[in-house]
Design an enzyme around this catalytic site. Sequence first.
Site, PDB file in Angstrom:
ATOM      1  N   ASN A   9       0.940  -1.180  -0.054  1.00 46.20           N
ATOM      2  CA  ASN A   9       0.053   0.043   0.067  1.00 46.20           C
ATOM      3  C   ASN A   9       1.085   1.145   0.055  1.00 46.20           C
ATOM      4  O   ASN A   9       1.356   1.610   0.953  1.00 46.20           O
ATOM      5  CB  ASN A   9      -0.928  -0.199   1.305  1.00 46.20           C
ATOM      6  CG  ASN A   9      -1.729   1.243   1.285  1.00 46.20           C
ATOM      7  OD1 ASN A   9      -1.697   2.037   0.457  1.00 46.20           O
ATOM      8  ND2 ASN A   9      -2.361   1.369   2.347  1.00 46.20           N
ATOM      9  N   TRP A  10       1.054   1.986  -1.147  1.00 45.62           N
ATOM     10  CA  TRP A  10       1.829   2.939  -1.404  1.00 45.62           C
ATOM     11  C   TRP A  10       1.441   4.155  -0.650  1.00 45.62           C
ATOM     12  O   TRP A  10       2.066   5.098  -0.413  1.00 45.62           O
ATOM     13  CB  TRP A  10       2.192   3.254  -2.738  1.00 45.62           C
ATOM     14  CG  TRP A  10       3.187   2.129  -3.305  1.00 45.62           C
ATOM     15  CD1 TRP A  10       4.099   1.458  -2.699  1.00 45.62           C
ATOM     16  CD2 TRP A  10       3.468   2.042  -4.831  1.00 45.62           C
ATOM     17  NE1 TRP A  10       4.916   0.501  -3.767  1.00 45.62           N
ATOM     18  CE2 TRP A  10       4.366   1.060  -4.875  1.00 45.62           C
ATOM     19  CE3 TRP A  10       2.839   2.607  -6.005  1.00 45.62           C
ATOM     20  CZ2 TRP A  10       4.607   0.447  -6.124  1.00 45.62           C
ATOM     21  CZ3 TRP A  10       3.335   2.099  -7.128  1.00 45.62           C
ATOM     22  CH2 TRP A  10       4.229   1.240  -7.350  1.00 45.62           C
ATOM     23  N   LYS A  11       0.324   4.240  -0.373  1.00 43.87           N
ATOM     24  CA  LYS A  11      -0.483   5.243   0.074  1.00 43.87           C
ATOM     25  C   LYS A  11      -0.392   6.410  -0.667  1.00 43.87           C
ATOM     26  O   LYS A  11      -0.261   6.255  -2.044  1.00 43.87           O
ATOM     27  CB  LYS A  11       0.061   5.671   1.769  1.00 43.87           C
ATOM     28  CG  LYS A  11      -0.137   4.488   2.552  1.00 43.87           C
ATOM     29  CD  LYS A  11       0.071   4.576   4.095  1.00 43.87           C
ATOM     30  CE  LYS A  11      -0.228   3.376   4.578  1.00 43.87           C
ATOM     31  NZ  LYS A  11      -0.145   3.369   6.266  1.00 43.87           N
ATOM     32  N   HIS A  95      -9.537   1.224   4.856  1.00 42.62           N
ATOM     33  CA  HIS A  95      -8.220   1.176   5.322  1.00 42.62           C
ATOM     34  C   HIS A  95      -8.429   2.407   6.601  1.00 42.62           C
ATOM     35  O   HIS A  95      -9.357   3.187   6.449  1.00 42.62           O
ATOM     36  CB  HIS A  95      -7.065   2.006   4.124  1.00 42.62           C
ATOM     37  CG  HIS A  95      -5.641   1.903   5.115  1.00 42.62           C
ATOM     38  ND1 HIS A  95      -5.455   2.836   5.843  1.00 42.62           N
ATOM     39  CD2 HIS A  95      -4.816   0.960   4.931  1.00 42.62           C
ATOM     40  CE1 HIS A  95      -4.181   2.697   6.270  1.00 42.62           C
ATOM     41  NE2 HIS A  95      -3.659   1.501   5.780  1.00 42.62           N
ATOM     42  N   GLU A  97      -6.789   4.659   7.737  1.00 43.49           N
ATOM     43  CA  GLU A  97      -6.756   6.033   7.346  1.00 43.49           C
ATOM     44  C   GLU A  97      -7.873   6.686   6.740  1.00 43.49           C
ATOM     45  O   GLU A  97      -8.194   7.829   6.859  1.00 43.49           O
ATOM     46  CB  GLU A  97      -5.358   6.213   6.482  1.00 43.49           C
ATOM     47  CG  GLU A  97      -4.211   6.218   7.298  1.00 43.49           C
ATOM     48  CD  GLU A  97      -3.091   5.680   6.639  1.00 43.49           C
ATOM     49  OE1 GLU A  97      -3.132   5.590   5.187  1.00 43.49           O
ATOM     50  OE2 GLU A  97      -1.944   5.087   7.280  1.00 43.49           O
ATOM     51  N   GLU A 167      -5.171  -4.865  10.387  1.00 43.18           N
ATOM     52  CA  GLU A 167      -4.356  -3.706  10.699  1.00 43.18           C
ATOM     53  C   GLU A 167      -4.708  -2.977  11.846  1.00 43.18           C
ATOM     54  O   GLU A 167      -5.337  -2.202  11.834  1.00 43.18           O
ATOM     55  CB  GLU A 167      -4.342  -2.727   9.388  1.00 43.18           C
ATOM     56  CG  GLU A 167      -4.019  -3.462   8.244  1.00 43.18           C
ATOM     57  CD  GLU A 167      -3.328  -2.410   7.283  1.00 43.18           C
ATOM     58  OE1 GLU A 167      -2.191  -2.740   6.532  1.00 43.18           O
ATOM     59  OE2 GLU A 167      -4.018  -1.463   6.932  1.00 43.18           O
ATOM     60  N   GLY A 173       2.433   2.575  10.673  1.00 41.17           N
ATOM     61  CA  GLY A 173       3.232   3.676  10.635  1.00 41.17           C
ATOM     62  C   GLY A 173       4.076   4.063  11.949  1.00 41.17           C
ATOM     63  O   GLY A 173       4.548   5.237  11.933  1.00 41.17           O
ATOM     64  N   SER A 212       3.507  -1.613  10.300  1.00 44.81           N
ATOM     65  CA  SER A 212       5.086  -1.855  10.551  1.00 44.81           C
ATOM     66  C   SER A 212       5.843  -3.253  10.290  1.00 44.81           C
ATOM     67  O   SER A 212       6.636  -3.482  10.986  1.00 44.81           O
ATOM     68  CB  SER A 212       5.115  -1.244  12.235  1.00 44.81           C
ATOM     69  OG  SER A 212       4.653  -0.133  12.684  1.00 44.81           O
ATOM     70  N   GLY A 233       3.120  -1.008   4.053  1.00 46.20           N
ATOM     71  CA  GLY A 233       2.952   0.276   4.064  1.00 46.20           C
ATOM     72  C   GLY A 233       4.291   0.892   3.665  1.00 46.20           C
ATOM     73  O   GLY A 233       5.012   0.715   2.449  1.00 46.20           O
ATOM     74  N   GLY A 234       5.005   1.719   4.790  1.00 42.24           N
ATOM     75  CA  GLY A 234       6.303   2.214   4.621  1.00 42.24           C
ATOM     76  C   GLY A 234       7.353   1.415   3.924  1.00 42.24           C
ATOM     77  O   GLY A 234       8.107   1.820   2.692  1.00 42.24           O
TER      78      GLY A 234
END
Length: 256
Positions: A9-11, A95, A97, A167, A173, A212, A233-234
């Site tokens: 997930n590149w956001k 998600h 977010e 999640e 994050g 994470s 993610g990151g």
Amino acid sequence: MRKPVSAANWKMHKTSGEASAFVEELRSKILDEPQVDIILCASSTVLFHIGTGPNESAIQFGAQNCHWENEGAFTGEVSPEMILDCGAQWVIVGHSERRHLFGETDEDVARKFSAAVSAGLRPILCIGETLDERQSGSTSEVIKRQLSAVISQTEEEAFDQAVIAYEPVWAIGTGITADTSQIEEAHQIIRDFIMNKDEKLATEIRILYGGSVKPGNAAELIGIEGVDGFLVGGASLSVDSFMEITQGISDHYDKG
Ligand code: 13P
């Protein structure tokens, strides 16, 4: 056996040039038929660039959100049909977010899930509790509420196409991963909940962990009972770290 998943997930990261370079490099590094479903979830502005490229490789593409209507006066929104038109097969719905920064409700998520499946997209349904909810002992209740909202709005067969991502919001994050027992327990709650509705689905559906995940913890996390892969993610922003995580999943399954 459930085929494991490595999903990025590149956001809100990557221009079309950056995304295309990532895909090209990743293509050069993966096998034609990897043992893992590799899914890149990109922003809608770059999806067309990468989703309609050479299609013989094993990489699949997804969007990070969709609207529940296929067209209409919804300024700024992107419909499931538009996502399909970009060459994507998947879409993330719910998600954290979207839920917490943009106020999406369980009902919104359920509508998006249904619309995605009706249009022929495969949803990656995200669920998970906040830190407050965990500390007040309501993790199980939250997970079941989020699942139930979707299941009650959808034909059970719709779940055949779906993947669930657990999640925990407090692990996203933050560098904090949930510990083994927390992850195992949450995955079991999810599978048991589905088991009550449909035994076959419960044994077949893939449940990912997200929060994470990085190269340094992937090998340990993939060993947790009931974890069928990751939504990253990151650490999915660089090909090297995403590949390392994907390889960790693959190695685990090779060892049986
Ligand atoms: P991080 O891997 O950056 O914690 O993000 C997880 C996530 O939100 C994936 O959807």
